[in-house]
Write a protein that holds these residues in place. Structure first.
Motif, PDB file in Angstrom:
ATOM      1  N   GLU A  16      46.733  41.170  45.060  1.00  0.00           N
ATOM      2  CA  GLU A  16      46.352  42.425  44.386  1.00  0.00           C
ATOM      3  C   GLU A  16      47.499  43.031  43.598  1.00  0.00           C
ATOM      4  O   GLU A  16      47.318  44.018  42.906  1.00  0.00           O
ATOM      5  CB  GLU A  16      45.822  43.428  45.410  1.00  0.00           C
ATOM      6  CG  GLU A  16      44.490  43.012  46.023  1.00  0.00           C
ATOM      7  CD  GLU A  16      43.475  42.618  44.959  1.00  0.00           C
ATOM      8  OE1 GLU A  16      43.310  43.365  43.985  1.00  0.00           O
ATOM      9  OE2 GLU A  16      42.859  41.547  45.103  1.00  0.00           O
ATOM     10  N   LEU A  38      43.010  40.473  34.516  1.00  0.00           N
ATOM     11  CA  LEU A  38      43.783  41.404  35.338  1.00  0.00           C
ATOM     12  C   LEU A  38      43.184  42.811  35.289  1.00  0.00           C
ATOM     13  O   LEU A  38      43.139  43.509  36.309  1.00  0.00           O
ATOM     14  CB  LEU A  38      45.248  41.433  34.874  1.00  0.00           C
ATOM     15  CG  LEU A  38      46.032  40.140  35.138  1.00  0.00           C
ATOM     16  CD1 LEU A  38      47.389  40.183  34.438  1.00  0.00           C
ATOM     17  CD2 LEU A  38      46.217  39.908  36.637  1.00  0.00           C
ATOM     18  N   GLU A  60      40.106  43.525  34.907  1.00  0.00           N
ATOM     19  CA  GLU A  60      38.895  43.531  35.731  1.00  0.00           C
ATOM     20  C   GLU A  60      39.253  43.794  37.203  1.00  0.00           C
ATOM     21  O   GLU A  60      38.518  44.460  37.924  1.00  0.00           O
ATOM     22  CB  GLU A  60      38.170  42.185  35.602  1.00  0.00           C
ATOM     23  CG  GLU A  60      36.821  42.192  36.308  1.00  0.00           C
ATOM     24  CD  GLU A  60      36.112  40.844  36.260  1.00  0.00           C
ATOM     25  OE1 GLU A  60      36.725  39.860  35.790  1.00  0.00           O
ATOM     26  OE2 GLU A  60      34.953  40.788  36.695  1.00  0.00           O
ATOM     27  N   ARG A  61      40.403  43.268  37.626  1.00  0.00           N
ATOM     28  CA  ARG A  61      40.820  43.454  39.019  1.00  0.00           C
ATOM     29  C   ARG A  61      41.126  44.901  39.364  1.00  0.00           C
ATOM     30  O   ARG A  61      41.022  45.300  40.518  1.00  0.00           O
ATOM     31  CB  ARG A  61      42.099  42.655  39.295  1.00  0.00           C
ATOM     32  CG  ARG A  61      41.892  41.172  39.337  1.00  0.00           C
ATOM     33  CD  ARG A  61      43.253  40.527  39.500  1.00  0.00           C
ATOM     34  NE  ARG A  61      43.138  39.095  39.620  1.00  0.00           N
ATOM     35  CZ  ARG A  61      43.782  38.366  40.521  1.00  0.00           C
ATOM     36  NH1 ARG A  61      44.595  38.946  41.384  1.00  0.00           N
ATOM     37  NH2 ARG A  61      43.627  37.074  40.566  1.00  0.00           N
ATOM     38  N   CYS A 100      44.565  32.773  39.832  1.00  0.00           N
ATOM     39  CA  CYS A 100      43.609  32.286  40.825  1.00  0.00           C
ATOM     40  C   CYS A 100      43.697  30.769  40.822  1.00  0.00           C
ATOM     41  O   CYS A 100      43.325  30.118  39.850  1.00  0.00           O
ATOM     42  CB  CYS A 100      42.174  32.666  40.466  1.00  0.00           C
ATOM     43  SG  CYS A 100      41.814  34.379  40.772  1.00  0.00           S
ATOM     44  N   ARG A 130      33.560  49.761  37.208  1.00  0.00           N
ATOM     45  CA  ARG A 130      33.124  48.412  37.529  1.00  0.00           C
ATOM     46  C   ARG A 130      31.604  48.323  37.427  1.00  0.00           C
ATOM     47  O   ARG A 130      30.895  49.195  37.953  1.00  0.00           O
ATOM     48  CB  ARG A 130      33.572  48.061  38.962  1.00  0.00           C
ATOM     49  CG  ARG A 130      33.122  46.706  39.471  1.00  0.00           C
ATOM     50  CD  ARG A 130      33.742  46.403  40.812  1.00  0.00           C
ATOM     51  NE  ARG A 130      35.179  46.238  40.708  1.00  0.00           N
ATOM     52  CZ  ARG A 130      35.759  45.117  40.255  1.00  0.00           C
ATOM     53  NH1 ARG A 130      35.022  44.088  39.879  1.00  0.00           N
ATOM     54  NH2 ARG A 130      37.066  45.044  40.170  1.00  0.00           N
TER      55      ARG A 130
END
Lengths: 218, 218
Positions: free
Chosen positions: A4, A162, A164-165, A73, A216
């Motif tokens: 994270e 990134l 989106e995270r 990932c 989101r």
């Protein structure tokens, strides 16, 4: 590594070119003269093209190896997705990629090209991370501290991944998304880049937008 | 066109990237969604990688077409030197190159991919010269006045080729070579670039050097 939060570095086009120049210099001065340059897709396309230019050598082909899915990932194995269309039996082959991270991509490429019957295989990257167990023959630079390196030709996809995270279910402004990217990944983006990234999140259905606030998508 | 003097333009990495961004924008907003992107080697490697990034689309392969020999020296026909290693039957293919000059390269690529059975083929370039009889489906920019465009990934080879043309049998300094490049091709080079170019002429045996003066090798 905390998935994270990890250090990222955006590399500019001019910095990438300088690394390509140094990589080509190392190859040239080693005396190695390839019969074919193979770019590993997609990361090696730009570095291989630059090396090909500095070596004044036009025989450039590509293969596609799949390994990394999105930014940072990892999938367990690298595989050749698009094969090589050129006969390399008895030839000296120079394989070029952007970076050695685990080195799994380059190792897969070397095994593959060796099976095709190449006489000699050498490998080169712009940046070699010392954490990689695979050490390429040539590199423009050594990177001792692990970080996720974002090259300009991959910046859109990496930054969208990134961003989106850091999206949350609560509405946030583009500026707030930018602040989270800075906190978690050390990324300081230009305003136009940040706009482009959040617009892409909306366009691809990953974020919902209302009154310039993003959340989101559900 | 006088082969001894014609206008040239050096394009920077950032300018090239901006053209790639515009090209990708045109493709995106046309609604066309390729099943495969094919880079034409070697000019299309960087543009195709950039388009692939902005389209968030990873299926990128390449072919090599031979046509231009060195800067502004044309050979009559374009031919496929390295074939495509991917099955395209029934697929939508996006072919990417750097520029349309005569358009012969793109025409050859389209004919080739069509023969392989692609269902739909579209073409894109960073810059479309209006002198080209072949008009690509997408382009980042139109170039109305003919000039030789030197992209950063081809700059070393192009500049070495042009510098070789201005070399005379009489000794001249690097600065004088730079002045001739300006007179004949409109090129203003940085000192470090000019040094790199004349050193390459010496290293490849095209120029002889003595006391920092250069002359055509005999």
């Amino acid at each position: 590594m905390n998935p994270e939060s990890f250090p990222c570095q955006l590399i500019s086009w001019n910095e990438s070119y300088e690394l390509g120049r140094r990589l080509a210099y190392e190859i040239k001065h080693s005396g190695f003269r390839p019969d074919l340059i193979v770019a590993i897709g997609r990361g090696g396309y730009v570095p291989a093209r630059v090396v090909s230019d500095f070596l004044l050598f036009s025989l450039l082909a590509s293969i596609k190896i799949e390994h990394w899915d999105t930014a940072a990932c990892m999938r367990p194995h690298a595989t050749v997705r698009f094969p090589l269309a050129v006969d390399v039996s008895g030839k000296k082959v120079l394989i070029i990629d952007d970076v050695t991270d685990t080195g799994e991509t380059l190792r897969t490429a070397v095994d593959y090209i060796r099976e095709l019957g190449a006489a000699e295989i050498r490998t080169g990257v712009l940046q070699h991370k010392t954490v990689s167990p695979f050490v390429p023959d040539y590199y423009g630079e050594v990177v001792a501290e692990w970080k996720w390196i974002i090259y300009p030709w991959a910046a859109h996809e990496d930054l969208v991944g990134l961003a989106e995270r850091v999206l949350s279910v609560e509405a946030q402004s583009a500026r707030e998304i930018g602040e989270r990217l800075k906190e978690r990944y050390g990324l300081v983006l230009e305003e136009s880049t940040l706009s482009e990234v959040v617009e892409e999140l909306v366009a691809t259905g990953r974020a919902q937008v209302q009154e310039e606030m993003y959340r989101r998508a559900e």
